[in-house]
Design a protein around this motif. Sequence first.
Motif, PDB file in Angstrom:
ATOM      1  N   ASP A 101       0.818  -1.086  -0.085  1.00  0.00           N
ATOM      2  CA  ASP A 101      -0.060  -0.042  -0.073  1.00  0.00           C
ATOM      3  C   ASP A 101       0.974   1.256  -0.082  1.00  0.00           C
ATOM      4  O   ASP A 101       0.456   2.317  -0.546  1.00  0.00           O
ATOM      5  CB  ASP A 101      -0.861  -0.020   1.201  1.00  0.00           C
ATOM      6  CG  ASP A 101      -1.955  -0.877   1.026  1.00  0.00           C
ATOM      7  OD1 ASP A 101      -2.469  -1.310   0.092  1.00  0.00           O
ATOM      8  OD2 ASP A 101      -2.664  -1.457   2.045  1.00  0.00           O
ATOM      9  N   ARG A 118       2.023   1.636  -3.572  1.00  0.00           N
ATOM     10  CA  ARG A 118       0.872   2.130  -4.274  1.00  0.00           C
ATOM     11  C   ARG A 118       0.838   3.749  -4.013  1.00  0.00           C
ATOM     12  O   ARG A 118       0.399   4.459  -5.175  1.00  0.00           O
ATOM     13  CB  ARG A 118      -0.568   1.533  -4.139  1.00  0.00           C
ATOM     14  CG  ARG A 118      -0.611   0.103  -4.579  1.00  0.00           C
ATOM     15  CD  ARG A 118      -1.955  -0.555  -3.910  1.00  0.00           C
ATOM     16  NE  ARG A 118      -3.119   0.403  -4.216  1.00  0.00           N
ATOM     17  CZ  ARG A 118      -3.721   0.975  -3.329  1.00  0.00           C
ATOM     18  NH1 ARG A 118      -3.360   0.939  -2.020  1.00  0.00           N
ATOM     19  NH2 ARG A 118      -4.885   1.759  -3.672  1.00  0.00           N
ATOM     20  N   TYR A 171       0.688   6.623  -6.998  1.00  0.00           N
ATOM     21  CA  TYR A 171      -0.249   7.277  -7.196  1.00  0.00           C
ATOM     22  C   TYR A 171       0.321   8.572  -7.145  1.00  0.00           C
ATOM     23  O   TYR A 171      -0.290   9.689  -8.188  1.00  0.00           O
ATOM     24  CB  TYR A 171      -1.276   6.958  -6.285  1.00  0.00           C
ATOM     25  CG  TYR A 171      -2.875   8.022  -6.319  1.00  0.00           C
ATOM     26  CD1 TYR A 171      -3.470   7.863  -7.466  1.00  0.00           C
ATOM     27  CD2 TYR A 171      -2.918   9.012  -5.454  1.00  0.00           C
ATOM     28  CE1 TYR A 171      -4.675   8.752  -7.536  1.00  0.00           C
ATOM     29  CE2 TYR A 171      -4.174   9.764  -5.641  1.00  0.00           C
ATOM     30  CZ  TYR A 171      -4.807   9.679  -6.643  1.00  0.00           C
ATOM     31  OH  TYR A 171      -5.964  10.550  -6.824  1.00  0.00           O
ATOM     32  N   SER A 196      -3.526   4.886 -10.660  1.00  0.00           N
ATOM     33  CA  SER A 196      -4.227   4.296  -9.577  1.00  0.00           C
ATOM     34  C   SER A 196      -3.903   2.857  -9.671  1.00  0.00           C
ATOM     35  O   SER A 196      -4.457   2.232 -10.664  1.00  0.00           O
ATOM     36  CB  SER A 196      -5.739   4.607  -9.506  1.00  0.00           C
ATOM     37  OG  SER A 196      -6.435   4.053  -8.445  1.00  0.00           O
ATOM     38  N   LEU A 197      -3.608   2.030  -8.734  1.00  0.00           N
ATOM     39  CA  LEU A 197      -3.475   0.557  -8.767  1.00  0.00           C
ATOM     40  C   LEU A 197      -4.584  -0.023  -7.556  1.00  0.00           C
ATOM     41  O   LEU A 197      -4.747   0.725  -6.553  1.00  0.00           O
ATOM     42  CB  LEU A 197      -2.315   0.038  -8.558  1.00  0.00           C
ATOM     43  CG  LEU A 197      -1.126   0.474  -9.454  1.00  0.00           C
ATOM     44  CD1 LEU A 197       0.247   0.322  -8.775  1.00  0.00           C
ATOM     45  CD2 LEU A 197      -1.320  -0.161 -10.857  1.00  0.00           C
ATOM     46  N   MET A 256      -5.850  -2.337  -4.501  1.00  0.00           N
ATOM     47  CA  MET A 256      -5.068  -2.594  -3.348  1.00  0.00           C
ATOM     48  C   MET A 256      -5.244  -4.083  -3.291  1.00  0.00           C
ATOM     49  O   MET A 256      -6.280  -4.823  -3.629  1.00  0.00           O
ATOM     50  CB  MET A 256      -5.624  -1.718  -1.990  1.00  0.00           C
ATOM     51  CG  MET A 256      -7.042  -2.059  -2.000  1.00  0.00           C
ATOM     52  SD  MET A 256      -7.572  -0.978  -0.651  1.00  0.00           S
ATOM     53  CE  MET A 256      -6.764  -1.408   0.615  1.00  0.00           C
ATOM     54  N   PHE A 273      -0.315  -5.464  -5.019  1.00  0.00           N
ATOM     55  CA  PHE A 273      -1.029  -4.378  -5.773  1.00  0.00           C
ATOM     56  C   PHE A 273      -1.709  -5.038  -6.973  1.00  0.00           C
ATOM     57  O   PHE A 273      -1.198  -6.093  -7.425  1.00  0.00           O
ATOM     58  CB  PHE A 273      -0.651  -3.319  -5.889  1.00  0.00           C
ATOM     59  CG  PHE A 273       0.638  -3.064  -6.856  1.00  0.00           C
ATOM     60  CD1 PHE A 273       0.678  -3.410  -8.086  1.00  0.00           C
ATOM     61  CD2 PHE A 273       2.032  -3.247  -6.194  1.00  0.00           C
ATOM     62  CE1 PHE A 273       1.756  -3.434  -8.837  1.00  0.00           C
ATOM     63  CE2 PHE A 273       3.085  -3.101  -7.014  1.00  0.00           C
ATOM     64  CZ  PHE A 273       3.099  -3.260  -8.377  1.00  0.00           C
ATOM     65  N   CYS A 286       4.362   1.790 -12.550  1.00  0.00           N
ATOM     66  CA  CYS A 286       4.661   0.865 -11.387  1.00  0.00           C
ATOM     67  C   CYS A 286       6.049   0.607 -11.164  1.00  0.00           C
ATOM     68  O   CYS A 286       6.820   0.691 -10.218  1.00  0.00           O
ATOM     69  CB  CYS A 286       4.123  -0.597 -11.903  1.00  0.00           C
ATOM     70  SG  CYS A 286       2.409  -0.701 -11.923  1.00  0.00           S
TER      71      CYS A 286
END
Length: 322
Positions: free
Chosen positions: A243, A246, A250, A256-257, A259, A269, A289
Amino acid sequence: MSPGDKVLMFETGHFATLWHKMALRLDIQPEFLGLPGYEGWRHGVQADMIEARLKEDTLHELKAVCVVHNETSTGVTSDIAAVRQAIDAAGHPALLIVDTISGLASADYRHDEWGVDVTVSGSQKGLMLPPGISFNALSLKAIEVSKQAKLPKSFWAWDEILEANKNGYWPYTPSTNLLYGLNEALDMLLDEGMDHVLARHQRWAAGVRAAVEAWGLEIQCQDPSVYSPVLTGVVMPEGVDADAVRKIIYERFDLSLGMGLGKAKGKMFRIGHLGDCNDLTLIATLGGCEAGMKLSGVSLKGSGVTAALDYFAANPLNADER
Protein backbone atom coordinates in the motif's frame (compact mmCIF):
# COMPACT_ATOMS: atom_id res chain seq x y z
CA MET A 1 -33.35 -19.72 -1.54
CA SER A 2 -35.37 -20.01 1.67
CA PRO A 3 -34.34 -19.06 5.23
CA GLY A 4 -32.07 -21.71 6.70
CA ASP A 5 -31.09 -23.24 3.34
CA LYS A 6 -27.59 -24.66 3.25
CA VAL A 7 -25.23 -23.76 0.43
CA LEU A 8 -21.65 -24.70 -0.39
CA MET A 9 -19.25 -21.85 -1.19
CA PHE A 10 -15.58 -21.97 -2.18
CA GLU A 11 -13.16 -19.38 -0.80
CA THR A 12 -10.91 -18.02 -3.54
CA GLY A 13 -10.51 -14.45 -2.32
CA HIS A 14 -12.11 -11.33 -0.93
CA PHE A 15 -15.22 -11.33 -3.11
CA ALA A 16 -15.99 -14.97 -2.37
CA THR A 17 -15.67 -13.98 1.29
CA LEU A 18 -18.08 -11.06 0.86
CA TRP A 19 -20.57 -13.42 -0.80
CA HIS A 20 -20.30 -15.70 2.23
CA LYS A 21 -20.95 -12.72 4.50
CA MET A 22 -23.99 -11.73 2.44
CA ALA A 23 -25.41 -15.24 2.72
CA LEU A 24 -25.15 -15.11 6.51
CA ARG A 25 -26.99 -11.80 6.59
CA LEU A 26 -29.77 -13.28 4.47
CA ASP A 27 -30.25 -16.17 6.93
CA ILE A 28 -28.67 -18.69 4.55
CA GLN A 29 -26.34 -21.27 6.09
CA PRO A 30 -23.16 -21.20 3.99
CA GLU A 31 -20.44 -23.81 4.30
CA PHE A 32 -17.07 -22.38 3.25
CA LEU A 33 -14.62 -24.73 1.56
CA GLY A 34 -11.13 -23.63 0.65
CA LEU A 35 -7.42 -24.15 0.89
CA PRO A 36 -5.91 -22.90 4.18
CA GLY A 37 -4.69 -19.39 4.92
CA TYR A 38 -3.37 -16.75 2.55
CA GLU A 39 -2.08 -19.43 0.16
CA GLY A 40 -5.68 -20.44 -0.47
CA TRP A 41 -6.15 -17.05 -2.11
CA ARG A 42 -3.47 -17.89 -4.67
CA HIS A 43 -5.37 -20.72 -6.34
CA GLY A 44 -8.72 -21.28 -8.02
CA VAL A 45 -11.70 -23.39 -7.06
CA GLN A 46 -10.74 -26.99 -6.30
CA ALA A 47 -13.45 -29.00 -8.04
CA ASP A 48 -12.35 -32.26 -6.41
CA MET A 49 -13.04 -30.81 -2.96
CA ILE A 50 -16.53 -29.80 -4.07
CA GLU A 51 -17.21 -33.26 -5.49
CA ALA A 52 -16.04 -34.97 -2.29
CA ARG A 53 -18.22 -32.74 -0.10
CA LEU A 54 -21.30 -33.24 -2.26
CA LYS A 55 -20.85 -37.01 -2.14
CA GLU A 56 -20.94 -36.76 1.66
CA ASP A 57 -24.24 -34.86 1.47
CA THR A 58 -26.39 -37.95 0.91
CA LEU A 59 -29.54 -36.17 2.15
CA HIS A 60 -29.01 -33.38 -0.40
CA GLU A 61 -29.22 -30.65 2.22
CA LEU A 62 -26.90 -28.39 0.22
CA LYS A 63 -29.16 -26.46 -2.14
CA ALA A 64 -26.50 -24.67 -4.20
CA VAL A 65 -22.80 -24.47 -5.00
CA CYS A 66 -21.62 -20.84 -5.20
CA VAL A 67 -18.31 -19.95 -6.86
CA VAL A 68 -16.61 -16.83 -8.19
CA HIS A 69 -15.51 -17.11 -11.82
CA ASN A 70 -12.89 -14.33 -11.92
CA GLU A 71 -11.76 -13.38 -8.42
CA THR A 72 -11.04 -9.66 -8.73
CA SER A 73 -9.04 -9.56 -5.51
CA THR A 74 -6.46 -12.13 -6.59
CA GLY A 75 -6.32 -12.43 -10.38
CA VAL A 76 -7.54 -16.02 -10.51
CA THR A 77 -10.09 -17.29 -13.07
CA SER A 78 -11.56 -20.60 -11.87
CA ASP A 79 -12.60 -23.53 -14.04
CA ILE A 80 -16.41 -23.39 -13.93
CA ALA A 81 -16.89 -26.32 -16.29
CA ALA A 82 -14.91 -28.48 -13.84
CA VAL A 83 -17.25 -27.44 -11.02
CA ARG A 84 -20.28 -28.52 -13.08
CA GLN A 85 -18.56 -31.83 -13.79
CA ALA A 86 -17.92 -32.27 -10.07
CA ILE A 87 -21.59 -31.67 -9.22
CA ASP A 88 -22.68 -34.13 -11.89
CA ALA A 89 -20.10 -36.72 -10.80
CA ALA A 90 -21.48 -36.51 -7.28
CA GLY A 91 -25.01 -37.05 -8.60
CA HIS A 92 -26.13 -34.03 -6.60
CA PRO A 93 -29.11 -31.77 -7.47
CA ALA A 94 -27.56 -28.55 -6.11
CA LEU A 95 -27.83 -25.45 -8.25
CA LEU A 96 -24.61 -24.01 -9.66
CA ILE A 97 -24.49 -20.25 -8.98
CA VAL A 98 -21.61 -18.22 -10.42
CA ASP A 99 -20.39 -14.65 -9.91
CA THR A 100 -18.74 -13.45 -13.12
CA ILE A 101 -18.98 -9.74 -12.37
CA SER A 102 -15.37 -9.06 -13.37
CA GLY A 103 -15.12 -11.87 -15.91
CA LEU A 104 -17.95 -11.14 -18.34
CA ALA A 105 -16.74 -9.87 -21.75
CA SER A 106 -13.08 -10.26 -20.74
CA ALA A 107 -12.67 -13.94 -19.83
CA ASP A 108 -14.30 -16.88 -21.59
CA TYR A 109 -17.64 -17.64 -19.95
CA ARG A 110 -20.40 -20.01 -21.15
CA HIS A 111 -23.56 -20.05 -19.04
CA ASP A 112 -25.45 -22.69 -21.04
CA GLU A 113 -22.55 -24.84 -22.21
CA TRP A 114 -21.09 -25.14 -18.72
CA GLY A 115 -24.43 -25.95 -17.13
CA VAL A 116 -24.63 -22.91 -14.86
CA ASP A 117 -28.01 -22.34 -13.21
CA VAL A 118 -27.62 -18.71 -12.10
CA THR A 119 -25.02 -16.28 -13.41
CA VAL A 120 -24.56 -12.89 -11.75
CA SER A 121 -22.67 -10.11 -13.51
CA GLY A 122 -22.44 -6.34 -13.71
CA SER A 123 -21.78 -3.41 -16.00
CA GLN A 124 -18.59 -1.99 -14.52
CA LYS A 125 -15.84 -4.32 -15.73
CA GLY A 126 -15.53 -5.89 -19.17
CA LEU A 127 -18.63 -4.06 -20.40
CA MET A 128 -16.74 -0.79 -19.83
CA LEU A 129 -19.59 1.08 -18.09
CA PRO A 130 -20.04 2.75 -14.71
CA PRO A 131 -21.51 0.53 -12.00
CA GLY A 132 -25.28 0.53 -11.84
CA ILE A 133 -26.62 -2.41 -13.85
CA SER A 134 -26.54 -6.03 -12.74
CA PHE A 135 -27.45 -9.04 -14.86
CA ASN A 136 -28.76 -12.53 -14.16
CA ALA A 137 -28.76 -15.44 -16.58
CA LEU A 138 -31.05 -18.24 -15.43
CA SER A 139 -31.58 -21.91 -16.19
CA LEU A 140 -35.08 -23.35 -16.33
CA LYS A 141 -34.20 -25.38 -13.24
CA ALA A 142 -33.31 -22.21 -11.31
CA ILE A 143 -36.55 -20.53 -12.34
CA GLU A 144 -38.60 -23.51 -11.13
CA VAL A 145 -36.71 -23.69 -7.83
CA SER A 146 -37.23 -19.96 -7.28
CA LYS A 147 -40.99 -20.39 -7.35
CA GLN A 148 -40.75 -22.28 -4.05
CA ALA A 149 -38.21 -19.91 -2.43
CA LYS A 150 -39.35 -18.28 0.81
CA LEU A 151 -36.79 -15.50 1.28
CA PRO A 152 -38.61 -12.14 1.11
CA LYS A 153 -37.95 -10.33 -2.16
CA SER A 154 -39.55 -7.65 -4.26
CA PHE A 155 -37.11 -5.76 -6.47
CA TRP A 156 -34.97 -8.90 -6.74
CA ALA A 157 -37.87 -11.20 -7.65
CA TRP A 158 -37.47 -12.81 -11.07
CA ASP A 159 -41.14 -13.41 -11.86
CA GLU A 160 -42.10 -9.82 -12.69
CA ILE A 161 -38.80 -9.24 -14.49
CA LEU A 162 -39.20 -12.34 -16.68
CA GLU A 163 -42.75 -11.39 -17.57
CA ALA A 164 -41.78 -7.84 -18.56
CA ASN A 165 -38.71 -9.11 -20.46
CA LYS A 166 -40.95 -11.09 -22.83
CA ASN A 167 -41.76 -7.81 -24.58
CA GLY A 168 -38.40 -6.17 -24.02
CA TYR A 169 -39.43 -4.18 -20.96
CA TRP A 170 -38.46 -3.82 -17.31
CA PRO A 171 -41.00 -3.74 -14.47
CA TYR A 172 -39.48 -0.69 -12.77
CA THR A 173 -37.84 2.59 -13.79
CA PRO A 174 -34.76 1.51 -15.78
CA SER A 175 -31.27 3.05 -15.79
CA THR A 176 -31.92 4.56 -19.21
CA ASN A 177 -28.58 6.32 -19.68
CA LEU A 178 -26.67 3.20 -18.70
CA LEU A 179 -28.74 1.15 -21.12
CA TYR A 180 -27.71 3.48 -23.95
CA GLY A 181 -24.12 2.96 -22.87
CA LEU A 182 -24.66 -0.81 -22.70
CA ASN A 183 -26.04 -0.81 -26.22
CA GLU A 184 -22.91 0.96 -27.46
CA ALA A 185 -20.60 -1.34 -25.46
CA LEU A 186 -22.26 -4.44 -26.91
CA ASP A 187 -21.93 -3.03 -30.43
CA MET A 188 -18.21 -2.44 -29.81
CA LEU A 189 -17.69 -5.99 -28.55
CA LEU A 190 -19.72 -7.67 -31.27
CA ASP A 191 -18.16 -5.59 -34.04
CA GLU A 192 -14.74 -6.67 -32.84
CA GLY A 193 -15.88 -10.27 -32.39
CA MET A 194 -15.78 -12.05 -29.05
CA ASP A 195 -13.00 -14.45 -30.08
CA HIS A 196 -10.82 -11.42 -30.81
CA VAL A 197 -11.87 -9.70 -27.58
CA LEU A 198 -10.93 -12.72 -25.48
CA ALA A 199 -7.62 -13.21 -27.34
CA ARG A 200 -6.81 -9.53 -26.79
CA HIS A 201 -7.28 -9.88 -23.05
CA GLN A 202 -5.16 -13.02 -22.89
CA ARG A 203 -2.37 -11.26 -24.77
CA TRP A 204 -2.42 -8.23 -22.48
CA ALA A 205 -2.34 -10.47 -19.42
CA ALA A 206 0.63 -12.42 -20.78
CA GLY A 207 2.50 -9.19 -21.46
CA VAL A 208 1.93 -7.95 -17.92
CA ARG A 209 3.03 -11.30 -16.48
CA ALA A 210 6.21 -11.04 -18.58
CA ALA A 211 6.85 -7.72 -16.88
CA VAL A 212 6.32 -9.16 -13.40
CA GLU A 213 8.68 -12.03 -14.17
CA ALA A 214 11.32 -9.62 -15.44
CA TRP A 215 11.00 -7.61 -12.21
CA GLY A 216 11.75 -10.84 -10.33
CA LEU A 217 8.50 -10.62 -8.36
CA GLU A 218 5.80 -13.18 -7.68
CA ILE A 219 2.38 -13.22 -9.29
CA GLN A 220 -0.43 -13.54 -6.76
CA CYS A 221 -1.98 -16.45 -8.67
CA GLN A 222 0.25 -19.51 -8.23
CA ASP A 223 -1.45 -21.73 -10.82
CA PRO A 224 -0.67 -20.77 -14.44
CA SER A 225 -3.71 -22.71 -15.68
CA VAL A 226 -6.03 -20.19 -14.00
CA TYR A 227 -4.18 -16.91 -14.58
CA SER A 228 -6.74 -14.16 -15.04
CA PRO A 229 -6.93 -12.32 -18.37
CA VAL A 230 -8.60 -9.45 -16.49
CA LEU A 231 -6.01 -8.44 -13.90
CA THR A 232 -2.69 -9.49 -12.45
CA GLY A 233 -1.74 -9.38 -8.77
CA VAL A 234 1.87 -8.39 -8.06
CA VAL A 235 3.27 -9.59 -4.73
CA MET A 236 5.79 -7.37 -2.98
CA PRO A 237 8.94 -8.79 -1.36
CA GLU A 238 8.80 -9.68 2.32
CA GLY A 239 8.85 -6.55 4.45
CA VAL A 240 7.60 -4.19 1.72
CA ASP A 241 4.19 -2.59 2.30
CA ALA A 242 2.36 -2.80 -1.03
CA ASP A 243 0.00 0.00 0.00
CA ALA A 244 2.91 2.36 0.63
CA VAL A 245 4.24 1.52 -2.84
CA ARG A 246 0.81 2.16 -4.33
CA LYS A 247 0.66 5.53 -2.56
CA ILE A 248 3.97 6.65 -4.08
CA ILE A 249 2.90 5.50 -7.55
CA TYR A 250 -0.38 7.37 -7.23
CA GLU A 251 1.12 10.59 -5.90
CA ARG A 252 4.09 10.72 -8.28
CA PHE A 253 2.51 9.41 -11.47
CA ASP A 254 -1.26 9.86 -11.04
CA LEU A 255 -1.61 6.09 -11.53
CA SER A 256 -4.23 4.26 -9.49
CA LEU A 257 -3.65 0.55 -8.79
CA GLY A 258 -5.91 -1.93 -7.06
CA MET A 259 -5.01 -2.63 -3.44
CA GLY A 260 -4.65 -5.98 -1.78
CA LEU A 261 -7.89 -6.89 -0.03
CA GLY A 262 -8.60 -9.07 3.02
CA LYS A 263 -5.86 -11.64 3.55
CA ALA A 264 -3.82 -10.02 0.77
CA LYS A 265 -3.91 -6.49 2.23
CA GLY A 266 -0.47 -4.88 2.22
CA LYS A 267 1.04 -7.87 0.43
CA MET A 268 0.27 -7.06 -3.21
CA PHE A 269 -1.21 -4.62 -5.69
CA ARG A 270 -3.37 -5.29 -8.74
CA ILE A 271 -2.89 -4.19 -12.36
CA GLY A 272 -6.07 -4.21 -14.44
CA HIS A 273 -5.87 -4.98 -18.17
CA LEU A 274 -9.42 -5.12 -19.42
CA GLY A 275 -12.01 -3.33 -21.48
CA ASP A 276 -11.18 -0.26 -23.56
CA CYS A 277 -7.40 -0.46 -23.28
CA ASN A 278 -4.39 -0.88 -25.58
CA ASP A 279 -0.69 -1.78 -25.57
CA LEU A 280 0.38 1.81 -25.02
CA THR A 281 -1.75 2.37 -21.93
CA LEU A 282 -0.45 -0.88 -20.44
CA ILE A 283 3.18 0.04 -21.17
CA ALA A 284 2.57 3.39 -19.47
CA THR A 285 1.00 1.61 -16.49
CA LEU A 286 3.97 -0.74 -16.20
CA GLY A 287 6.32 2.23 -16.48
CA GLY A 288 4.58 3.93 -13.56
CA CYS A 289 4.74 0.73 -11.52
CA GLU A 290 8.42 0.21 -12.29
CA ALA A 291 9.40 3.79 -11.47
CA GLY A 292 7.30 3.79 -8.31
CA MET A 293 8.79 0.55 -7.04
CA LYS A 294 12.31 1.89 -7.61
CA LEU A 295 11.42 5.05 -5.71
CA SER A 296 10.07 2.82 -2.92
CA GLY A 297 13.33 0.92 -2.66
CA VAL A 298 11.98 -2.33 -4.13
CA SER A 299 14.85 -4.35 -5.60
CA LEU A 300 13.98 -5.30 -9.17
CA LYS A 301 15.76 -7.95 -11.20
CA GLY A 302 15.27 -6.20 -14.55
CA SER A 303 12.96 -4.00 -16.61
CA GLY A 304 9.38 -5.15 -16.83
CA VAL A 305 8.64 -2.41 -19.35
CA THR A 306 11.21 -3.79 -21.77
CA ALA A 307 9.95 -7.34 -21.22
CA ALA A 308 6.36 -6.33 -21.97
CA LEU A 309 7.43 -4.36 -25.07
CA ASP A 310 9.33 -7.40 -26.30
CA TYR A 311 6.36 -9.68 -25.62
CA PHE A 312 3.88 -7.45 -27.43
CA ALA A 313 6.25 -7.04 -30.40
CA ALA A 314 6.81 -10.79 -30.68
CA ASN A 315 3.14 -11.66 -30.18
CA PRO A 316 0.97 -9.31 -32.27
CA LEU A 317 -2.76 -9.87 -32.05
CA ASN A 318 -3.21 -9.52 -35.81
CA ALA A 319 -0.96 -10.97 -38.50
CA ASP A 320 -0.66 -7.58 -40.22
CA GLU A 321 0.99 -6.13 -37.09
CA ARG A 322 4.18 -8.14 -37.64
